[in-house]
Design an enzyme around this catalytic site. Structure first.
Site, short mmCIF file in Angstrom:
data_model
loop_
_atom_site.label_atom_id
_atom_site.label_comp_id
_atom_site.label_asym_id
_atom_site.label_seq_id
_atom_site.Cartn_x
_atom_site.Cartn_y
_atom_site.Cartn_z
N SER A 66 0.81 -1.22 0.00
CA SER A 66 0.00 0.00 0.00
C SER A 66 0.84 1.27 0.00
O SER A 66 0.34 2.34 -0.35
CB SER A 66 -0.93 0.02 1.22
OG SER A 66 -0.19 -0.05 2.43
N ASP B 152 -3.99 7.95 7.80
CA ASP B 152 -4.81 7.00 8.55
C ASP B 152 -3.89 6.28 9.52
O ASP B 152 -2.73 6.65 9.66
CB ASP B 152 -5.60 6.05 7.63
CG ASP B 152 -4.71 5.10 6.82
OD1 ASP B 152 -3.52 4.95 7.15
OD2 ASP B 152 -5.21 4.52 5.83
N HIS C 253 -0.82 4.79 7.36
CA HIS C 253 -0.19 5.41 6.19
C HIS C 253 0.09 6.90 6.37
O HIS C 253 -0.74 7.61 6.94
CB HIS C 253 -1.07 5.20 4.95
CG HIS C 253 -1.39 3.77 4.69
ND1 HIS C 253 -2.58 3.19 5.12
CD2 HIS C 253 -0.69 2.80 4.06
CE1 HIS C 253 -2.59 1.91 4.75
NE2 HIS C 253 -1.45 1.65 4.11
#
Length: 352
Positions: A36, A327, A330
């Site tokens: 990610s 978040d 991240h």
């Protein structure tokens, strides 16, 4: 009024531009593999819950578009692409809105929630690393058909290959699944297992023509808001055990890079380590223009990511630039830019 943090960012950007002007860009494309941290939206097109193609993700991206990047805006590889004179964003390979002509100067095969270990990709049914490589082989065929064999070979040889993996192997797999890898390996043995996979992957890229390769380290994962939220005994400080594991793993990746540079003729394998710069930001956020490092911007900032971080949550911050993390897992776009600038200046300048 120009603050000290703004002046620092301005100075870093000027230094980066001067560096690029001096040496000139020699990289025709950036080709990305990973999780990610570098997924620009491939997971939008597979059946998984590991997605971020909805608001408020992407609210600071051009047009406020939630692309599938796990950020309020761009990710580090986007900034790296722009810094070396290519496009401002790197498109995801599985997005049908793009074609091989778009991918000729940059493409990401990354999939959020994946890892070196196939068992990690199974947790949330995402794209395993071996499949990312299969997509790359397919890409090579399409590129050859698009630009011809000679040009294709030149792009493949001169492209910058970026690999960013490993965090999920520890936090979503080893430590999260009782009776799984933790019952098969000690933490040191598991690190060695992952390093072996990383080495084999680099060899496969090399055999497919890749020569300029960046092997990415992992961040101080014990300082992610999600881990700090659950660290109640230590007052929600960073989980030092996880940081130590990340640091040890990074040393092993660095040693791997040094070893492979001696073994494989003409390879230029560099180790890109975000650990120290991110830890500096987290420990002294005000020095970089941040107000908050312990919790994230989205929702309560303590545990939410993905579908738990949505536009209906009333607690999401109004200015993500004040937060190190977007978040619970991240970084924000601003953090991604600082890390990208650091990596380009201190590591990737070898390729430019």
């Amino acid at each position: 009024m120009i603050t000290n943090s703004h002046a620092l960012l301005w100075l870093l950007s000027c230094q980066l531009l001067l560096l690029l002007a001096k040496v000139g860009a020699k990289v025709p494309a950036i080709i990305v593999f990973g999780d990610s941290s570098v997924d620009a939206g491939n997971n939008n097109f597979i059946p998984t819950v590991a997605r971020s193609n909805f608001q408020p993700y992407g609210r600071d991206f051009t047009g406020g578009k939630p692309t599938g990047r796990f950020s309020n805006g761009r990710i580090a590889t986007d900034f790296i692409s722009e810094a070396i004179g290519l496009k401002q964003t790197i498109p995801p390979y599985l997005d049908p809105a793009y074609s091989i002509s778009d991918f000729a100067t940059g493409v990401t095969f990354a999939s959020a929630a994946t890892g070196y270990d196939n068992a990690t990709s199974d947790v949330l049914s995402v794209i395993p690393l071996w499949k990312e490589l299969e997509y790359y082989k397919e890409y090579q065929k399409k590129l050859k058909a698009q630009v011809g064999e000679n040009k294709s070979n030149e792009i493949i040889k001169e492209a910058l290959y970026m690999i960013s993996l490993g965090t999920n192997d520890f936090l979503e797999n080893y430590y999260a699944i009782p009776g799984g890898r933790s019952s098969q390996y000690s933490i040191g043995q598991y690190q060695d297992f992952l390093v072996q996979i990383a080495g084999n992957f680099v060899k496969q890229l090399y055999e497919l023509g890749g020569r300029k390769i960046s092997l990415g380290g992992i961040p101080p994962m014990g300082c992610m808001p999600l881990e700090r939220t659950t660290n109640l005994m230590q007052g929600r400080g960073c989980v030092e055990e996880y940081n130590n594991v990340a640091s040890e793993f990074n040393v092993k990746l660095k040693n791997l890079a040094e070893k492979m540079n001696k073994e494989l003729p003409d390879i230029q394998l560099v180790f890109s380590n975000p650990y120290n710069v991110l830890l500096q930001i987290i420990r002294k956020p005000s020095a970089y223009g941040f107000d908050v490092a312990g919790v994230a911007c989205c929702a309560t900032g303590m545990f939410e990511m993905g579908y738990a971080c949505d536009s209906r949550n009333p607690y999401t911050c109004t200015n993500a630039d004040k937060y190190v993390f977007w978040d619970s897992f991240h970084p924000t776009q601003k953090t991604n830019r600082i890390v990208a600038d650091y990596v380009v200046k201190n590591v990737l300048s070898d390729f430019l």
